[in-house]
Scaffold this motif. Structure first.
Motif, PDB file in Angstrom:
ATOM      1  N   THR A   1       0.864  -1.104  -0.115  1.00  0.00           N
ATOM      2  CA  THR A   1       0.202   0.108  -0.009  1.00  0.00           C
ATOM      3  C   THR A   1       0.576   1.335   0.138  1.00  0.00           C
ATOM      4  N   ASP A   2       2.262   1.049   0.246  1.00  0.00           N
ATOM      5  CA  ASP A   2       2.990   2.282   0.228  1.00  0.00           C
ATOM      6  C   ASP A   2       3.361   2.852  -1.334  1.00  0.00           C
ATOM      7  N   ARG A   3       2.608   3.880  -1.735  1.00  0.00           N
ATOM      8  CA  ARG A   3       2.912   4.256  -3.228  1.00  0.00           C
ATOM      9  C   ARG A   3       4.113   4.619  -3.462  1.00  0.00           C
ATOM     10  N   ASP A   4       4.633   5.477  -2.609  1.00  0.00           N
ATOM     11  CA  ASP A   4       6.025   5.988  -2.798  1.00  0.00           C
ATOM     12  C   ASP A   4       7.201   4.778  -3.117  1.00  0.00           C
ATOM     13  N   LEU A   5       6.898   3.887  -2.214  1.00  0.00           N
ATOM     14  CA  LEU A   5       8.028   2.843  -2.153  1.00  0.00           C
ATOM     15  C   LEU A   5       7.779   1.924  -3.583  1.00  0.00           C
ATOM     16  N   ALA A   6       6.516   1.641  -3.988  1.00  0.00           N
ATOM     17  CA  ALA A   6       6.186   1.023  -5.335  1.00  0.00           C
ATOM     18  C   ALA A   6       6.544   1.688  -6.283  1.00  0.00           C
ATOM     19  N   LEU A   7       6.594   3.023  -6.261  1.00  0.00           N
ATOM     20  CA  LEU A   7       7.101   3.898  -7.368  1.00  0.00           C
ATOM     21  C   LEU A   7       8.717   3.757  -7.795  1.00  0.00           C
ATOM     22  N   LYS A   8       9.407   3.693  -6.667  1.00  0.00           N
ATOM     23  CA  LYS A   8      10.974   3.645  -6.491  1.00  0.00           C
ATOM     24  C   LYS A   8      11.128   2.111  -7.206  1.00  0.00           C
ATOM     25  N   HIS A   9      10.272   1.057  -6.994  1.00  0.00           N
ATOM     26  CA  HIS A   9      10.476  -0.338  -7.419  1.00  0.00           C
ATOM     27  C   HIS A   9      10.224  -0.083  -9.000  1.00  0.00           C
ATOM     28  N   LEU A  10       9.234   0.602  -9.162  1.00  0.00           N
ATOM     29  CA  LEU A  10       9.009   0.664 -10.689  1.00  0.00           C
ATOM     30  C   LEU A  10      10.128   1.306 -11.506  1.00  0.00           C
ATOM     31  N   LYS A  11      10.474   2.465 -10.897  1.00  0.00           N
ATOM     32  CA  LYS A  11      11.578   3.058 -11.388  1.00  0.00           C
ATOM     33  C   LYS A  11      13.135   2.330 -11.537  1.00  0.00           C
ATOM     34  N   ALA A  12      13.047   1.353 -10.586  1.00  0.00           N
ATOM     35  CA  ALA A  12      14.339   0.690 -10.440  1.00  0.00           C
ATOM     36  C   ALA A  12      14.266  -0.523 -11.693  1.00  0.00           C
ATOM     37  N   PHE A  13      12.972  -0.915 -11.847  1.00  0.00           N
ATOM     38  CA  PHE A  13      12.617  -1.873 -12.626  1.00  0.00           C
ATOM     39  C   PHE A  13      12.993  -1.476 -14.022  1.00  0.00           C
ATOM     40  N   ALA A  14      12.507  -0.204 -14.630  1.00  0.00           N
ATOM     41  CA  ALA A  14      12.704   0.254 -15.811  1.00  0.00           C
ATOM     42  C   ALA A  14      14.063   0.660 -16.021  1.00  0.00           C
ATOM     43  N   ARG A  15      14.901   1.085 -15.221  1.00  0.00           N
ATOM     44  CA  ARG A  15      16.120   1.368 -15.361  1.00  0.00           C
ATOM     45  C   ARG A  15      16.952  -0.147 -15.493  1.00  0.00           C
ATOM     46  N   ARG A  16      16.831  -0.940 -14.884  1.00  0.00           N
ATOM     47  CA  ARG A  16      17.713  -2.083 -14.928  1.00  0.00           C
ATOM     48  C   ARG A  16      17.282  -2.716 -16.179  1.00  0.00           C
ATOM     49  N   VAL A  17      15.898  -2.958 -16.742  1.00  0.00           N
ATOM     50  CA  VAL A  17      15.553  -3.559 -17.872  1.00  0.00           C
ATOM     51  C   VAL A  17      16.281  -2.793 -19.125  1.00  0.00           C
ATOM     52  N   GLY A  18      16.177  -1.368 -18.983  1.00  0.00           N
ATOM     53  CA  GLY A  18      16.727  -0.600 -20.013  1.00  0.00           C
ATOM     54  C   GLY A  18      18.167  -0.814 -20.496  1.00  0.00           C
ATOM     55  N   LYS A  19      18.668  -1.168 -19.417  1.00  0.00           N
ATOM     56  CA  LYS A  19      20.486  -1.350 -19.302  1.00  0.00           C
ATOM     57  C   LYS A  19      20.537  -2.575 -20.279  1.00  0.00           C
ATOM     58  N   VAL A  20      19.575  -3.573 -20.436  1.00  0.00           N
ATOM     59  CA  VAL A  20      19.769  -4.785 -21.042  1.00  0.00           C
ATOM     60  C   VAL A  20      19.398  -4.516 -22.816  1.00  0.00           C
ATOM     61  N   ALA A  21      18.266  -3.762 -22.832  1.00  0.00           N
ATOM     62  CA  ALA A  21      17.699  -3.548 -24.175  1.00  0.00           C
ATOM     63  C   ALA A  21      17.222  -2.312 -24.131  1.00  0.00           C
ATOM     64  N   GLY A  22      16.747  -1.709 -25.255  1.00  0.00           N
ATOM     65  CA  GLY A  22      16.033  -0.356 -25.353  1.00  0.00           C
ATOM     66  C   GLY A  22      14.555  -0.921 -24.881  1.00  0.00           C
ATOM     67  N   PHE A  23      14.070  -0.113 -23.664  1.00  0.00           N
ATOM     68  CA  PHE A  23      12.787  -0.144 -23.211  1.00  0.00           C
ATOM     69  C   PHE A  23      11.982   1.011 -23.223  1.00  0.00           C
ATOM     70  N   HIS A  24      11.044   1.036 -24.035  1.00  0.00           N
ATOM     71  CA  HIS A  24      10.124   2.229 -24.185  1.00  0.00           C
ATOM     72  C   HIS A  24       8.867   1.516 -23.520  1.00  0.00           C
ATOM     73  N   TYR A  25       8.130   2.292 -22.720  1.00  0.00           N
ATOM     74  CA  TYR A  25       7.137   1.949 -21.966  1.00  0.00           C
ATOM     75  C   TYR A  25       6.064   2.843 -21.441  1.00  0.00           C
ATOM     76  N   VAL A  26       4.747   2.471 -21.274  1.00  0.00           N
ATOM     77  CA  VAL A  26       3.918   3.320 -20.738  1.00  0.00           C
ATOM     78  C   VAL A  26       3.386   2.630 -19.648  1.00  0.00           C
ATOM     79  N   ALA A  27       3.380   3.020 -18.223  1.00  0.00           N
ATOM     80  CA  ALA A  27       2.886   2.305 -17.210  1.00  0.00           C
ATOM     81  C   ALA A  27       1.685   3.070 -16.415  1.00  0.00           C
TER      82      ALA A  27
END
Length: 296
Positions: free
Chosen positions: A117-143
């Protein structure tokens, strides 16, 4: 088209804002009381050849009541509920357009094992996920973020192209971590196009499908909370706008099809509301010879 598609599309077309004028233009021809109905066409052409055309009736009125009122302080407006509805509609439209621009054809869903239920923590997780996936391949997304009735948060992410399920799951689980008993506290799921049942021309439906999540729980959000998130570098096509000569809905519909036919009507999808005076047409990327026959 499905009820879900119609509902999400209707709530994402921003046709509520009609211009108000304080002087009569040269083409004005009202009924003697200041009113005139006219139709305006708006067209977007996406990078892969998809097109969207919206033709809407706009009412113009010239009077003292049309003069703009001083804006209220942010968050203090007495019309907060209506403003929220307008903001939600704009957000849904932007999500739909961004999904089309990146040619989204798959959806990643990121969930938590526990009741997150912690929105701020969840958004930190999303940001980290997008950053790490983007290092492997180009990662355009809409979340978009969805919060269930019990408060649990999870994400729906529109992407283009085949995704490595093993990579997506391992990155998300490494970010969320494990519980005290060693169990994984996060899960990821990738839905391919055929699982949506949308077929090869389903880009419009997928874009509207994910856009519907933007409007959920708008009444519980804080003033400055974002409704959706997207990767950098997504540039939406410019809107071509012009006033058309049609004076009734039949003429507006025929004009909309004539505009769409310039790029072909393959995979055409339509929505029309006579009471609102709105017709919407979207086409899929053209894969073969030009198809420009109006279906009626």
């Amino acid at each position: 088209m499905s009820e879900l598609f119609n509902e999400s599309l209707e709530s994402s077309i921003d046709f509520s804002q009609s211009p108000q004028l304080n002087s009569k233009p040269d083409w004005w021809n009202d009924d003697g009381h200041g009113w005139q109905d006219t139709f305006t066409a708006r067209q977007r052409i996406f990078a892969d050849g998809q097109a969207e055309i919206v033709i809407s009736k706009e009412k113009f009125f010239i009077s003292r009541e049309a003069l703009a009122l001083p804006p209220a302080k942010r968050g203090k407006s007495e019309k907060r509920e209506r403003n929220d509805e307008d903001a939600s509609r704009r957000a849904k439209k932007n999500v739909r357009l961004c999904c089309k621009e990146i040619r989204a054809d798959r959806m990643i869903t990121l969930t938590y094992r526990e009741n997150m239920t912690d929105r701020d923590l969840a958004l930190k997780h999303l940001k980290a996920f997008a950053r790490r996936v983007g290092k492997v391949a180009g990662f355009h997304y809409v979340a978009v973020i969805e919060q269930q009735e019990r408060g649990a948060i999870h994400f729906h992410i529109a992407v283009h192209g085949r995704q490595s399920y093993v990579l997506v799951r391992s990155i998300w689980q490494s970010i969320v971590g494990v519980g005290e008993g060693g169990q994984q506290m996060g899960q990821a799921n990738v839905r391919d196009p055929h699982k949506f049942g949308f077929g090869k021309n389903g880009a419009n439906k997928l874009a509207s499908y994910i856009a519907k999540y933007v409007g959920k729980k708008m009444d519980s959000r804080e003033l400055n909370q974002k409704r959706y998130f997207r990767s950098r570098g997504i540039v939406l096509p410019e809107v071509n706008t012009w006033r058309i000569s049609s004076t009734d809905m039949l003429g507006a519909v025929q004009t909309a099809f004539a505009i769409a036919a310039e790029f072909g009507l393959e995979g055409v999808q339509t929505w029309c509301n006579n009471a609102l005076g709105v017709v919407w047409i979207a086409t899929a990327p053209r894969s073969g010879p030009l198809v420009n026959a109006c279906p009626f």
